[in-house]
Design a protein around this motif. Structure first.
Motif, mmCIF file in Angstrom:
data_model
loop_
_atom_site.group_PDB
_atom_site.id
_atom_site.type_symbol
_atom_site.label_atom_id
_atom_site.label_comp_id
_atom_site.label_asym_id
_atom_site.label_seq_id
_atom_site.Cartn_x
_atom_site.Cartn_y
_atom_site.Cartn_z
ATOM 1 N N THR A 20 0.861 -1.189 0.000
ATOM 2 C CA THR A 20 0.000 0.000 0.000
ATOM 3 C C THR A 20 0.897 1.238 0.000
ATOM 4 O O THR A 20 2.020 1.183 0.484
ATOM 5 C CB THR A 20 -0.817 0.065 1.301
ATOM 6 O OG1 THR A 20 0.111 0.097 2.396
ATOM 7 C CG2 THR A 20 -1.748 -1.102 1.483
ATOM 8 N N ALA B 58 -3.346 -5.042 0.837
ATOM 9 C CA ALA B 58 -3.260 -3.991 -0.174
ATOM 10 C C ALA B 58 -4.242 -2.856 0.104
ATOM 11 O O ALA B 58 -4.464 -2.017 -0.760
ATOM 12 C CB ALA B 58 -3.521 -4.592 -1.562
ATOM 13 N N GLU B 59 -4.824 -2.863 1.319
ATOM 14 C CA GLU B 59 -5.701 -1.754 1.712
ATOM 15 C C GLU B 59 -5.396 -1.426 3.162
ATOM 16 O O GLU B 59 -5.546 -2.286 4.041
ATOM 17 C CB GLU B 59 -7.180 -2.146 1.573
ATOM 18 C CG GLU B 59 -8.119 -1.044 2.053
ATOM 19 C CD GLU B 59 -9.594 -1.363 1.816
ATOM 20 O OE1 GLU B 59 -9.965 -2.562 1.806
ATOM 21 O OE2 GLU B 59 -10.374 -0.409 1.656
ATOM 22 N N VAL C 216 -10.242 1.344 -0.551
ATOM 23 C CA VAL C 216 -9.670 1.101 -1.880
ATOM 24 C C VAL C 216 -10.660 0.218 -2.628
ATOM 25 O O VAL C 216 -11.228 -0.703 -2.058
ATOM 26 C CB VAL C 216 -8.317 0.363 -1.719
ATOM 27 C CG1 VAL C 216 -7.803 -0.134 -3.050
ATOM 28 C CG2 VAL C 216 -7.302 1.269 -1.051
ATOM 29 N N GLU D 293 -12.107 -2.572 -5.451
ATOM 30 C CA GLU D 293 -11.695 -3.948 -5.733
ATOM 31 C C GLU D 293 -10.608 -4.021 -6.821
ATOM 32 O O GLU D 293 -9.633 -4.751 -6.694
ATOM 33 C CB GLU D 293 -12.965 -4.647 -6.200
ATOM 34 C CG GLU D 293 -12.919 -6.091 -6.397
ATOM 35 C CD GLU D 293 -14.307 -6.519 -6.890
ATOM 36 O OE1 GLU D 293 -15.298 -6.373 -6.146
ATOM 37 O OE2 GLU D 293 -14.371 -6.989 -8.044
ATOM 38 N N GLU E 67 -8.383 -1.771 -7.770
ATOM 39 C CA GLU E 67 -7.095 -1.274 -7.306
ATOM 40 C C GLU E 67 -6.470 -2.248 -6.293
ATOM 41 O O GLU E 67 -5.260 -2.512 -6.329
ATOM 42 C CB GLU E 67 -7.282 0.126 -6.683
ATOM 43 C CG GLU E 67 -6.050 0.723 -6.028
ATOM 44 C CD GLU E 67 -4.871 0.928 -6.992
ATOM 45 O OE1 GLU E 67 -5.035 0.741 -8.217
ATOM 46 O OE2 GLU E 67 -3.772 1.243 -6.497
ATOM 47 N N GLU E 68 -7.305 -2.807 -5.437
ATOM 48 C CA GLU E 68 -6.774 -3.753 -4.438
ATOM 49 C C GLU E 68 -6.181 -4.978 -5.144
ATOM 50 O O GLU E 68 -5.076 -5.422 -4.817
ATOM 51 C CB GLU E 68 -7.881 -4.157 -3.453
ATOM 52 C CG GLU E 68 -7.321 -4.853 -2.213
ATOM 53 C CD GLU E 68 -8.386 -5.190 -1.175
ATOM 54 O OE1 GLU E 68 -9.489 -4.607 -1.208
ATOM 55 O OE2 GLU E 68 -8.093 -6.051 -0.322
ATOM 56 N N ARG F 21 -2.834 -4.171 -6.891
ATOM 57 C CA ARG F 21 -1.684 -4.134 -5.977
ATOM 58 C C ARG F 21 -1.322 -5.525 -5.454
ATOM 59 O O ARG F 21 -0.145 -5.860 -5.310
ATOM 60 C CB ARG F 21 -2.039 -3.281 -4.746
ATOM 61 C CG ARG F 21 -2.279 -1.815 -5.019
ATOM 62 C CD ARG F 21 -2.700 -1.147 -3.712
ATOM 63 N NE ARG F 21 -3.084 0.246 -3.897
ATOM 64 C CZ ARG F 21 -3.588 1.010 -2.933
ATOM 65 N NH1 ARG F 21 -3.763 0.516 -1.719
ATOM 66 N NH2 ARG F 21 -3.898 2.261 -3.161
ATOM 67 N N LEU F 22 -2.366 -6.294 -5.143
ATOM 68 C CA LEU F 22 -2.162 -7.513 -4.361
ATOM 69 C C LEU F 22 -1.747 -8.744 -5.168
ATOM 70 O O LEU F 22 -0.787 -9.444 -4.812
ATOM 71 C CB LEU F 22 -3.477 -7.827 -3.630
ATOM 72 C CG LEU F 22 -3.441 -8.956 -2.626
ATOM 73 C CD1 LEU F 22 -2.852 -8.469 -1.307
ATOM 74 C CD2 LEU F 22 -4.836 -9.507 -2.378
ATOM 75 N N THR G 92 -7.761 -8.850 3.712
ATOM 76 C CA THR G 92 -8.771 -8.183 2.879
ATOM 77 C C THR G 92 -10.150 -8.378 3.475
ATOM 78 O O THR G 92 -10.386 -9.353 4.206
ATOM 79 C CB THR G 92 -8.759 -8.719 1.426
ATOM 80 O OG1 THR G 92 -9.632 -7.909 0.620
ATOM 81 C CG2 THR G 92 -9.195 -10.171 1.337
ATOM 82 N N VAL H 99 -11.611 -10.384 -3.818
ATOM 83 C CA VAL H 99 -10.157 -10.264 -3.660
ATOM 84 C C VAL H 99 -9.623 -11.520 -2.966
ATOM 85 O O VAL H 99 -8.608 -12.107 -3.388
ATOM 86 C CB VAL H 99 -9.808 -8.983 -2.859
ATOM 87 C CG1 VAL H 99 -8.318 -8.918 -2.574
ATOM 88 C CG2 VAL H 99 -10.277 -7.744 -3.619
#
Ligand code: HH2
Length: 298
Positions: free
Chosen positions: A36, A71-72, A81, A83, A85-86, A89-90, A109, A114
């Motif tokens: 993050t 990732a959030e 954040v 879904e 974008e999460e 990143r993840l 999460t 996710v």
């Protein structure tokens, strides 16, 4: 008494997908890997897959048992954040870590979509800070896939939780909440052996609440499920020692020592090497005391 001497007849077992964890040789160490830009402690440090993978490798070398990838951020006031974008990143990080580092992966999460993608990429624990209240599809996902799930207490949401947290009795209230969430999980088809509990340090808690939860941590470890302690570098430790986030290592070790003495099963930390040593020493002393108590009761 500081050292919890409760001895249950059945040793606790945690199942996470095809893996089984026991706690006979002390608590498991969960290392934090936040991908993050805004986490309160390691935000922005592991934004590329390469940085994240290097950190996972380092934690493995330092003796981590589980890597918790998030990732959030859930720090007080953090912005949610979405879904897409999460996942952006993840997922590449979960895939890379799973492919290169033979350590079980937990995914931090609250979203079932996710979590599902992370499980497909190799995660075997879902760390859901809403305790299955955030996404109506999370419970069935956990039941269907057989992964382990962390049920954590939080009053409010990360956006509101520190505004005015109130409890009649923080330990009693958190304990009642966790027992209720266990019942919900079981009704939704999750097995007892899949469940980890967590009182949620810093999630809708004032200073006195965090201290009380730690002082009476054994109330949670007597509920019959593995219990996770997430105290690492948190504000309540900073308040006690007046130090910024990156200078809270010794303070964290003090809180981790108490959690281990009170029977914690999983310790979630940022500094794996230091906390591995802390846990090794404290859990050896704790086991020694327990076996001594058993002998003198025999
Ligand atoms: N604490 C944080 C995040 N996830 N999960 C559990 N089960 N228990 C915790 O205490 C816990 C958690 C906050 O720490 P961190 O991940 O370092 O920060 P951020 O939420 O800002 O990413």
């Amino acid at each position: 008494m500081l050292i919890s001497t409760t001895t249950s007849s059945e040793p606790l077992v945690l199942t996470a997908g095809s893996r089984t964890f026991g706690f006979d040789s002390g608590p498991l160490l969960m290392g934090v890997l936040n991908v993050t830009p805004d986490s309160f402690s390691d935000g922005g440090a592991y934004l590329t897959v390469e940085q994240a993978l290097n950190h996972a490798r380092q934690m493995q070398a330092e003796g981590v048992d589980i890597i918790d990838i998030g990732a959030e951020s859930s720090r007080p006031g953090a912005q949610p954040v979405d879904e897409t974008e999460e996942l952006r990143r993840l997922l590449p990080v979960v895939e890379a870590v799973h492919g290169a580092v033979p350590v079980p992966i937990s995914v931090d999460t609250t979203k079932a979509v996710v979590a599902r993608r992370a499980i497909q990429a190799g995660a075997t624990i879902v760390n859901d800070i809403t305790a299955l209240r955030g996404d109506p599809l999370m419970a069935s996902l956990v039941a269907e896939t057989g992964v382990a799930v962390v049920l954590m207490h939080m009053q409010g949401t990360p956006q509101t939780m520190q505004q005015a947290p109130t409890y009649a009795n923080v330990v009693g209230d958190v304990s009642a909440f966790l027992r209720e969430r266990v019942q919900v999980a079981i009704r939704r088809g999750i097995k007892r052996s899949q469940i980890i509990l967590d009182p949620g340090f810093g999630f809708g808690k004032l200073q006195e609440h965090n201290l009380q939860l730690l002082a009476e941590f054994d109330t949670f470890t007597k509920l019959g499920y593995p219990v996770l302690a997430g105290v690492s570098r948190k504000q309540f430790i900073g308040n006690l020692i007046q130090r910024p986030v990156h200078e809270r290592g010794y303070g964290t070790a003090g809180a981790v020592a108490v959690a281990v003495l009170k029977g914690a099963h999983i310790i979630r930390v940022h500094d794996v090497r230091t906390m591995r040593d802390t846990i090794s020493v404290v859990s050896a002393i704790s086991r020694h005391v327990r076996s001594h108590v058993r002998e003198s009761n025999a």
